[in-house]
Design an enzyme around this catalytic site. Structure first.
Site, PDB file in Angstrom:
ATOM      1  N   CYS A  64       0.923  -1.207   0.061  1.00 42.27           N
ATOM      2  CA  CYS A  64      -0.039  -0.057  -0.002  1.00 42.27           C
ATOM      3  C   CYS A  64       0.915   1.212  -0.025  1.00 42.27           C
ATOM      4  O   CYS A  64       1.830   1.390   0.656  1.00 42.27           O
ATOM      5  CB  CYS A  64      -0.896   0.142   1.088  1.00 42.27           C
ATOM      6  SG  CYS A  64      -1.958  -1.239   1.517  1.00 42.27           S
ATOM      7  N   ARG A  70       3.184   0.134  -5.131  1.00 37.74           N
ATOM      8  CA  ARG A  70       3.383  -0.557  -3.998  1.00 37.74           C
ATOM      9  C   ARG A  70       1.980  -1.452  -3.780  1.00 37.74           C
ATOM     10  O   ARG A  70       1.768  -2.114  -2.626  1.00 37.74           O
ATOM     11  CB  ARG A  70       3.312   0.275  -2.649  1.00 37.74           C
ATOM     12  CG  ARG A  70       4.524   1.284  -2.763  1.00 37.74           C
ATOM     13  CD  ARG A  70       4.501   2.558  -1.606  1.00 37.74           C
ATOM     14  NE  ARG A  70       4.581   1.743  -0.420  1.00 37.74           N
ATOM     15  CZ  ARG A  70       5.743   1.529   0.462  1.00 37.74           C
ATOM     16  NH1 ARG A  70       6.505   1.708  -0.175  1.00 37.74           N
ATOM     17  NH2 ARG A  70       5.629   0.992   1.553  1.00 37.74           N
ATOM     18  N   TRP A 107      -2.974  -2.829  -1.504  1.00 39.69           N
ATOM     19  CA  TRP A 107      -2.576  -4.147  -1.557  1.00 39.69           C
ATOM     20  C   TRP A 107      -3.509  -4.983  -0.551  1.00 39.69           C
ATOM     21  O   TRP A 107      -3.077  -4.699   0.457  1.00 39.69           O
ATOM     22  CB  TRP A 107      -1.261  -4.413  -1.884  1.00 39.69           C
ATOM     23  CG  TRP A 107      -0.773  -5.881  -2.101  1.00 39.69           C
ATOM     24  CD1 TRP A 107      -0.705  -6.212  -3.303  1.00 39.69           C
ATOM     25  CD2 TRP A 107      -0.514  -6.996  -1.128  1.00 39.69           C
ATOM     26  NE1 TRP A 107      -0.283  -7.704  -3.274  1.00 39.69           N
ATOM     27  CE2 TRP A 107      -0.426  -7.993  -2.090  1.00 39.69           C
ATOM     28  CE3 TRP A 107      -0.763  -7.138   0.172  1.00 39.69           C
ATOM     29  CZ2 TRP A 107      -0.119  -9.522  -1.219  1.00 39.69           C
ATOM     30  CZ3 TRP A 107      -0.498  -8.275   0.759  1.00 39.69           C
ATOM     31  CH2 TRP A 107      -0.230  -9.366   0.045  1.00 39.69           C
ATOM     32  N   ASN A 148      -1.128   1.889   5.849  1.00 39.47           N
ATOM     33  CA  ASN A 148      -0.258   0.859   5.092  1.00 39.47           C
ATOM     34  C   ASN A 148       0.311  -0.006   6.244  1.00 39.47           C
ATOM     35  O   ASN A 148       0.833   0.489   7.268  1.00 39.47           O
ATOM     36  CB  ASN A 148       0.839   1.625   4.332  1.00 39.47           C
ATOM     37  CG  ASN A 148       2.070   0.462   3.982  1.00 39.47           C
ATOM     38  OD1 ASN A 148       1.569  -0.544   4.062  1.00 39.47           O
ATOM     39  ND2 ASN A 148       3.382   1.087   3.975  1.00 39.47           N
ATOM     40  N   GLY A 149      -0.057  -1.073   6.060  1.00 38.60           N
ATOM     41  CA  GLY A 149       0.500  -2.064   7.607  1.00 38.60           C
ATOM     42  C   GLY A 149      -0.607  -2.843   7.834  1.00 38.60           C
ATOM     43  O   GLY A 149      -1.711  -3.256   7.085  1.00 38.60           O
ATOM     44  N   GLU A 165      15.736 -18.163 -10.433  1.00 33.58           N
ATOM     45  CA  GLU A 165      15.194 -16.914 -10.714  1.00 33.58           C
ATOM     46  C   GLU A 165      14.544 -16.664 -11.842  1.00 33.58           C
ATOM     47  O   GLU A 165      13.498 -16.064 -12.053  1.00 33.58           O
ATOM     48  CB  GLU A 165      16.607 -15.898 -10.808  1.00 33.58           C
ATOM     49  CG  GLU A 165      16.435 -14.405 -11.000  1.00 33.58           C
ATOM     50  CD  GLU A 165      15.294 -13.835 -10.337  1.00 33.58           C
ATOM     51  OE1 GLU A 165      14.972 -14.123  -9.344  1.00 33.58           O
ATOM     52  OE2 GLU A 165      14.855 -12.727 -10.778  1.00 33.58           O
ATOM     53  N   LYS A 195      10.602 -15.695 -12.302  1.00 31.97           N
ATOM     54  CA  LYS A 195      10.348 -14.343 -13.147  1.00 31.97           C
ATOM     55  C   LYS A 195       9.131 -14.630 -14.025  1.00 31.97           C
ATOM     56  O   LYS A 195       8.089 -13.947 -14.286  1.00 31.97           O
ATOM     57  CB  LYS A 195      11.521 -13.923 -14.031  1.00 31.97           C
ATOM     58  CG  LYS A 195      11.479 -12.608 -14.421  1.00 31.97           C
ATOM     59  CD  LYS A 195      12.450 -11.495 -13.354  1.00 31.97           C
ATOM     60  CE  LYS A 195      11.786 -11.577 -11.901  1.00 31.97           C
ATOM     61  NZ  LYS A 195      12.486 -11.149 -10.973  1.00 31.97           N
ATOM     62  N   GLU A 238       5.776 -15.117 -12.045  1.00 33.75           N
ATOM     63  CA  GLU A 238       5.365 -13.691 -11.436  1.00 33.75           C
ATOM     64  C   GLU A 238       4.537 -12.933 -12.694  1.00 33.75           C
ATOM     65  O   GLU A 238       3.549 -12.430 -12.431  1.00 33.75           O
ATOM     66  CB  GLU A 238       6.619 -12.970 -11.190  1.00 33.75           C
ATOM     67  CG  GLU A 238       6.856 -12.872  -9.861  1.00 33.75           C
ATOM     68  CD  GLU A 238       8.091 -11.925  -9.604  1.00 33.75           C
ATOM     69  OE1 GLU A 238       7.881 -11.004  -8.634  1.00 33.75           O
ATOM     70  OE2 GLU A 238       9.093 -11.774 -10.377  1.00 33.75           O
ATOM     71  N   HIS A 289      15.098 -37.899  -9.598  1.00 34.24           N
ATOM     72  CA  HIS A 289      14.610 -38.280  -8.373  1.00 34.24           C
ATOM     73  C   HIS A 289      13.117 -37.733  -8.167  1.00 34.24           C
ATOM     74  O   HIS A 289      13.068 -37.664  -6.888  1.00 34.24           O
ATOM     75  CB  HIS A 289      15.575 -37.441  -7.197  1.00 34.24           C
ATOM     76  CG  HIS A 289      17.066 -37.827  -7.493  1.00 34.24           C
ATOM     77  ND1 HIS A 289      17.647 -39.266  -6.984  1.00 34.24           N
ATOM     78  CD2 HIS A 289      18.112 -37.361  -7.859  1.00 34.24           C
ATOM     79  CE1 HIS A 289      18.773 -39.268  -7.248  1.00 34.24           C
ATOM     80  NE2 HIS A 289      19.239 -38.138  -7.545  1.00 34.24           N
ATOM     81  N   LYS A 316       5.159  -4.099  -5.258  1.00 39.21           N
ATOM     82  CA  LYS A 316       6.857  -4.240  -5.403  1.00 39.21           C
ATOM     83  C   LYS A 316       7.398  -4.240  -4.134  1.00 39.21           C
ATOM     84  O   LYS A 316       8.568  -4.973  -4.040  1.00 39.21           O
ATOM     85  CB  LYS A 316       7.210  -2.714  -6.109  1.00 39.21           C
ATOM     86  CG  LYS A 316       8.309  -2.543  -6.357  1.00 39.21           C
ATOM     87  CD  LYS A 316       8.950  -3.163  -7.546  1.00 39.21           C
ATOM     88  CE  LYS A 316      10.523  -3.076  -7.556  1.00 39.21           C
ATOM     89  NZ  LYS A 316      10.832  -4.046  -8.647  1.00 39.21           N
TER      90      LYS A 316
HETATM   91  C1  AGP Z   1      11.028  -9.968  -7.564  1.00 36.50           C
HETATM   92  O1  AGP Z   1      10.495 -10.011  -9.110  1.00 36.50           O
HETATM   93  C2  AGP Z   1       9.953  -9.781  -6.713  1.00 36.50           C
HETATM   94  N1  AGP Z   1       8.714  -9.092  -7.127  1.00 36.50           N
HETATM   95  C3  AGP Z   1       9.983 -10.127  -5.409  1.00 36.50           C
HETATM   96  O2  AGP Z   1      10.398 -11.672  -5.300  1.00 36.50           O
HETATM   97  C4  AGP Z   1      11.185  -9.456  -4.450  1.00 36.50           C
HETATM   98  O3  AGP Z   1      12.516  -9.869  -4.847  1.00 36.50           O
HETATM   99  C5  AGP Z   1      10.825  -9.541  -3.154  1.00 36.50           C
HETATM  100  O4  AGP Z   1       9.863  -9.413  -2.616  1.00 36.50           O
HETATM  101  C6  AGP Z   1      12.152  -9.040  -2.323  1.00 36.50           C
HETATM  102  O5  AGP Z   1      11.918  -7.715  -2.340  1.00 36.50           O
HETATM  103  P1  AGP Z   1      13.242  -6.639  -2.001  1.00 36.50           P
HETATM  104  O6  AGP Z   1      14.547  -7.092  -2.785  1.00 36.50           O
HETATM  105  O7  AGP Z   1      12.694  -5.381  -2.081  1.00 36.50           O
HETATM  106  O8  AGP Z   1      13.489  -7.275  -0.309  1.00 36.50           O
END
Ligand code: AGP
Length: 595
Positions: free
Chosen positions: A2, A27, A73, A99-100, A472, A476, A479, A495, A590
């Site tokens: 948020c 956010r 969010w 926010n929280g 990674e 990606k 996501e 396995h 984010k």
């Molecule tokens: C990455 O593409 C993400 N959206 C997410 O995994 C992110 O890396 C994670 O939330 C950690 O965020 P930070 O690096 O701001 O701590």
């Protein structure tokens, strides 16, 4: 998650609130709202949707003396109209954005309900507004700031709050605990926001509000108090150089694409900041802490966790025992072996709640913390003993790309500094060139991406550093395309996971290391034999004629930098062909500022 904003004074309130929210949309973007207060009335606009929708809803001529805004969010209650912020107390005295997460909101809500309070929403935020009203109405003093203080004393959890009090349009009140909040001072106007960016064109100096602080801003005044009056101290406002950072799209269709292609500049910027001629530029005390440490413990989440996996291999390779923990796991099972650990937090945002929780645990045991972050002034930057900045420039797309590149490159530079290996300079120049080559060849990756986008499951394989990259690349892809995907070590297939391989399932393998090249290629034979559609991403030194994409050679230890970029392009183009909302994928935000 948020984002919140607030302002009071002469600035055009509607412009600030809506532009500010737009820049905080990373956010969270489930729903949005604003409230405008004048002597005559309070007007609230809110809806499930994006800031662009809110912009349509708020009349162009809307004005107010004081106002607040929110981009959400969802944590408590689905993203619908009634759960959208701002929330008003029952009798309308307090209107707030939050926010929280309030951990004890259920018991507080029950108490209020027992006193006859009726709730409109499922949110914890509405509970805060009503608690304020209850304290305000009960107290003989009828002072809103006292009511806010009393409320904060009841709350457990995290909050950044911007608050309007209906009988006073000259102030916006605020409070902060474990969620970020910044005050900006401008000419005859003061501002609040979750970070600096909304205020860049408005404020001239900034104050980062500390935990347990609360108070108000008015046109000319900033009043900051502390829940513990003994902790009150003079306010120091500072300037920020963020204005020079470019946050436009610059002709790119998406931030993600722009940010992927900023990678070569990111490498260059890191070298400019951490290498001077043949000398490394790191704090001597930090280097000493590394030398004294009997183990390095990395804590991170998501993409930053994947960068930490690479970092662990880097430090192990120079004889430093290293471990990597997912921060949300470590927070509950903080196993520390060794007497002198050095903790390295990796976080693009510097605001990730799971990491902030770990800070407290580590501080209690007295070990040093180094934070590697892209965000100067973030909560982790301020809470750590040492900070190394990533200088990646603001990352706006929710999927992290250039920040990962910066994290891995900085860890490589740090490793080089610890062993005095200046060859890193030429090694990284090679990487920059390889990245530029890759940008030029991106359409080859696009063709692979369009093929895999048609499938419901995709597997990424690798060994060693290529396995870290496979994880990674897989994150990606899921996501931003919503395709189910897994990253696996090549040797683990047989396995269990090989049971999932059938005709046409895409398997993408990274081949960057001479030591494991033959082994991973033999794993590919196993999946080929079961009908998988195999795509090999190798480098010039290890390439075979049939490989699908070949990167320029770099030193093997730096291969994650180019291979991860291939993964980023794959996801980007797959998402593009599926028509996904690339920069704002569903359910994500984010900065993950809730646990
Ligand atoms: C990455 O593409 C993400 N959206 C997410 O995994 C992110 O890396 C994670 O939330 C950690 O965020 P930070 O690096 O701001 O701590």
């Amino acid at each position: 998650m948020c984002g919140i904003v607030g302002s009071v004074g002469e600035t055009k309130l509607r412009d600030y609130l809506l532009h500010g929210l737009k820049s905080l949309e990373y956010r969270g973007y489930d729903s949005a709202g604003t409230a405008f207060l004048t002597k005559e009335k309070l007007e609230v606009f809110r809806l499930p949707g994006r800031i662009d929708d809110l912009n349509q809803l708020v009349p162009a001529k809307m004005h107010g003396a004081a106002g607040i805004g929110h981009t959400r969010w969802a944590t408590h209650g689905e993203p619908n109209f009634v759960n959208s912020h701002p929330h008003c107390s029952q009798q309308g005295y307090f209107t707030i954005v939050h926010n929280g997460v309030i951990d004890n909101f259920r018991s507080l809500k029950k108490k209020l309900q027992n006193q006859g309070c009726k709730f409109q929403s499922e949110t914890d935020t509405e509970v805060i507004a009503n608690l304020m009203e209850m304290h305000y109405l009960k107290a003989a003093t009828k002072n809103p700031l006292d009511a806010i203080k009393k409320t904060l004393e009841d709350l457990e959890g995290s909050y950044a709050l911007a608050i309007l009090f209906k009988k006073d349009d000259t102030k916006v009140y605020f409070a902060k605990l474990h969620s970020p909040l910044v005050i900006g001072k401008g000419k005859n106007t003061n501002y609040l926001a979750s970070d600096y960016v909304p205020m860049l064109d408005y404020a001239t100096s900034y104050y980062i509000i500390d935990d347990y602080q609360y108070g108000y801003i008015s046109q000319k005044e900033v009043v900051v108090k502390h829940l513990d009056p003994n902790e009150e101290k003079p306010l120091v406002f500072h300037q920020t150089d963020l204005k020079v950072i470019d946050i436009g799209l610059n002709g790119y269709p998406h931030y993600m694409l722009k940010e992927i292609e900023e990678s070569p500049e990111v490498i260059k910027r890191l070298m400019d900041n951490y290498v001077d001629g043949n000398q490394f530029v790191f704090d001597d005390v930090l280097i000493q802490k590394f030398q004294e440490a009997d183990q390095i413990i990395f804590l991170a989440c998501g993409t930053s966790y994947h960068a930490a996996l690479v970092g662990r291999r880097y430090f192990e390779s120079i004889g430093k025992t290293s471990r990597v923990y997912i921060a949300s796991e470590f927070a509950y099972y903080p196993e520390v072996k060794g007497k002198h650990p050095l903790f390295i937090f990796i976080s693009q945002s510097g605001e990730t709640a799971d990491l902030i929780r770990c800070v407290k645990i580590i501080q209690q045991q007295g070990s040093p913390i180094l934070t590697i972050t892209n965000t100067k002034g973030s909560s982790l930057d301020r809470a750590s003993d040492f900070t190394l900045l990533l200088y990646a420039g603001m990352e706006i797309a929710v999927a992290s790309t250039k920040a990962y590149i910066a994290q891995v490159a900085l860890l490589a530079i740090l490793r080089a500094a610890l062993i005095g290996n200046t060859e890193i300079i030429t090694d990284l120049i090679e990487v920059e060139k390889a990245m530029k080559g890759l940008i030029g060849a991106k359409l080859e990756i696009k063709a692979i991406a369009e093929a895999i986008a048609k499938e419901p499951n995709v597997f990424f394989l690798g060994r060693g550093l290529d396995y870290d990259v496979a994880l990674e690349a897989s994150l990606k892809l899921k996501e931003i395309t919503y395709i189910h995907s897994e990253g696996l070590p090549g040797g683990e297939l047989k396995h269990g996971p090989i049971a999932l391989i059938k005709k046409d399932v895409p398997v993408i393998a990274f081949v960057s290391d001479q030591i494991t090249a033959a082994a991973i290629r033999s794993n590919l034979q196993e999946v080929l034999a079961r009908g998988a559609k195999v795509y090999v991403v190798s480098n010039q030194a290890l390439a075979k004629e049939e490989d699908d994409f070949v990167t320029r050679n770099t030193k093997t230890y730096l291969s994650p930098l180019t291979k991860a970029m291939v993964g980023q392009y794959l996801s980007y183009y797959a998402a593009l062909s599926l028509g996904r909302d690339i920069d704002k994928p569903r359910n994500l935000a984010k900065s993950v500022t809730v646990e």
